[in-house]
Design a protein around this motif. Structure first.
Motif, PDB file in Angstrom:
ATOM      1  N   VAL A  43     -11.030  -2.423   4.483  1.00  0.00           N
ATOM      2  CA  VAL A  43      -9.783  -2.935   3.911  1.00  0.00           C
ATOM      3  C   VAL A  43      -9.041  -3.715   4.986  1.00  0.00           C
ATOM      4  O   VAL A  43      -8.884  -3.258   6.111  1.00  0.00           O
ATOM      5  CB  VAL A  43      -8.914  -1.774   3.390  1.00  0.00           C
ATOM      6  CG1 VAL A  43      -7.526  -2.279   3.010  1.00  0.00           C
ATOM      7  CG2 VAL A  43      -9.568  -1.121   2.183  1.00  0.00           C
ATOM      8  N   PHE A  59       0.823  -1.200   0.000  1.00  0.00           N
ATOM      9  CA  PHE A  59       0.000   0.000   0.000  1.00  0.00           C
ATOM     10  C   PHE A  59       0.866   1.263   0.000  1.00  0.00           C
ATOM     11  O   PHE A  59       0.537   2.254  -0.645  1.00  0.00           O
ATOM     12  CB  PHE A  59      -0.926   0.012   1.217  1.00  0.00           C
ATOM     13  CG  PHE A  59      -2.053  -0.985   1.130  1.00  0.00           C
ATOM     14  CD1 PHE A  59      -2.654  -1.288  -0.070  1.00  0.00           C
ATOM     15  CD2 PHE A  59      -2.496  -1.634   2.271  1.00  0.00           C
ATOM     16  CE1 PHE A  59      -3.684  -2.211  -0.149  1.00  0.00           C
ATOM     17  CE2 PHE A  59      -3.529  -2.558   2.211  1.00  0.00           C
ATOM     18  CZ  PHE A  59      -4.113  -2.838   0.985  1.00  0.00           C
ATOM     19  N   ALA A  65      -2.805   3.795  -5.841  1.00  0.00           N
ATOM     20  CA  ALA A  65      -3.962   3.620  -4.958  1.00  0.00           C
ATOM     21  C   ALA A  65      -5.120   4.508  -5.397  1.00  0.00           C
ATOM     22  O   ALA A  65      -6.270   4.072  -5.438  1.00  0.00           O
ATOM     23  CB  ALA A  65      -3.568   3.920  -3.516  1.00  0.00           C
ATOM     24  N   GLY A  87      -9.025  -3.290  -1.375  1.00  0.00           N
ATOM     25  CA  GLY A  87      -9.549  -2.013  -1.842  1.00  0.00           C
ATOM     26  C   GLY A  87     -11.050  -2.002  -1.650  1.00  0.00           C
ATOM     27  O   GLY A  87     -11.713  -3.025  -1.870  1.00  0.00           O
ATOM     28  N   GLN A 101      -8.688   3.269  -6.744  1.00  0.00           N
ATOM     29  CA  GLN A 101      -9.843   3.734  -5.982  1.00  0.00           C
ATOM     30  C   GLN A 101     -10.884   4.375  -6.894  1.00  0.00           C
ATOM     31  O   GLN A 101     -12.089   4.216  -6.688  1.00  0.00           O
ATOM     32  CB  GLN A 101      -9.389   4.728  -4.907  1.00  0.00           C
ATOM     33  CG  GLN A 101     -10.400   4.950  -3.797  1.00  0.00           C
ATOM     34  CD  GLN A 101     -10.435   3.809  -2.790  1.00  0.00           C
ATOM     35  OE1 GLN A 101      -9.765   2.797  -2.962  1.00  0.00           O
ATOM     36  NE2 GLN A 101     -11.236   3.955  -1.750  1.00  0.00           N
TER      37      GLN A 101
END
Length: 216
Positions: free
Chosen positions: A130, A71, A80, A112, A84
């Motif tokens: 998550v 991450f 990310a 996610g 997203q």
């Protein structure tokens, strides 16, 4: 120089899990071309730090703690946010939640997650987020081994919810799936459900390209 070589060996062992997610010590040793005692020494250190674990059969696996590093890398690359956006588009389109999952020994782990505002309160109460693990039998888990063009479906009459999921391809050594969960009314007809599956497959292709290019 010795320290650098140790780091290189440790990284080689970790990379080997991309090809074989549950190797034995012997399999890891062959993959990285290092003696068993050397590989075991690294594994024991990684185990002590919480990054790998082994089962009763002598197979090793990466733990969810590795996600912290993944991450962080994704954040640094902007990956990310890109993933997203894909998940949020699905959640908004189907007035529900959208999840990206990765294979886990206990089922599938959510890596996610997005949701519409209307879903947020209900899901906070359910404590799904998550890092949560869904067991086998969920659409997200069912979709992991599926081939191109296939999808998984789970209906929950008691809550009037339907979940759909498809596999994500193109990410070397990782088994991923993407899914949506919404009310049965949103996917009332067969045509609506097929449209949702096509939307999932489109987003799965996009997420696969994003993560594949990021190589995290």
């Amino acid at each position: 120089m010795q320290n650098n070589r140790s780091i290189q060996r440790c990284l080689a062992i970790l990379r080997a899990f991309r090809v074989n997610v549950s190797p034995t010590l012997a399999e890891l040793s062959r993959a990285v071309e290092l003696p068993h005692p050397t590989v075991l020494r690294f594994l024991l250190t990684l185990e002590e730090e919480g990054y790998v674990a082994r089962d009763a059969g002598g197979h090793w696996r990466l733990t969810t703690r590795m996600l912290e590093l993944g991450f962080a890398a994704m954040e640094g690359l902007g990956v990310a946010d890109a993933v997203q956006e894909q998940l949020q588009a699905l959640a908004d389109a189907y007035s529900g939640t959208s999840n990206l999952g990765e294979a886990h020994p206990e089922g599938v782990i959510i890596i996610g997650r997005t949701m519409t505002a209307a879903e947020r309160r209900r899901l906070v109460v359910m404590n799904l987020r998550v890092g949560s693990i869904l067991p086998p039998g969920s659409a997200l888990a069912d979709a992991l081994p599926l081939g191109p063009g296939e999808h998984a479906r789970r209906a929950y009459p008691e809550t009037q919810q339907v979940s759909l999921a498809v596999p994500v391809r193109g990410v070397l050594g990782r088994q991923l799936s993407i899914g949506i969960s919404t009310t049965a009314a949103v996917l009332e007809s067969e045509a609506q459900e097929l449209e949702a599956v096509r939307a999932l497959q489109d987003k799965a292709d996009s997420v696969g390209r994003i993560l594949g290019l990021a190589a995290v």
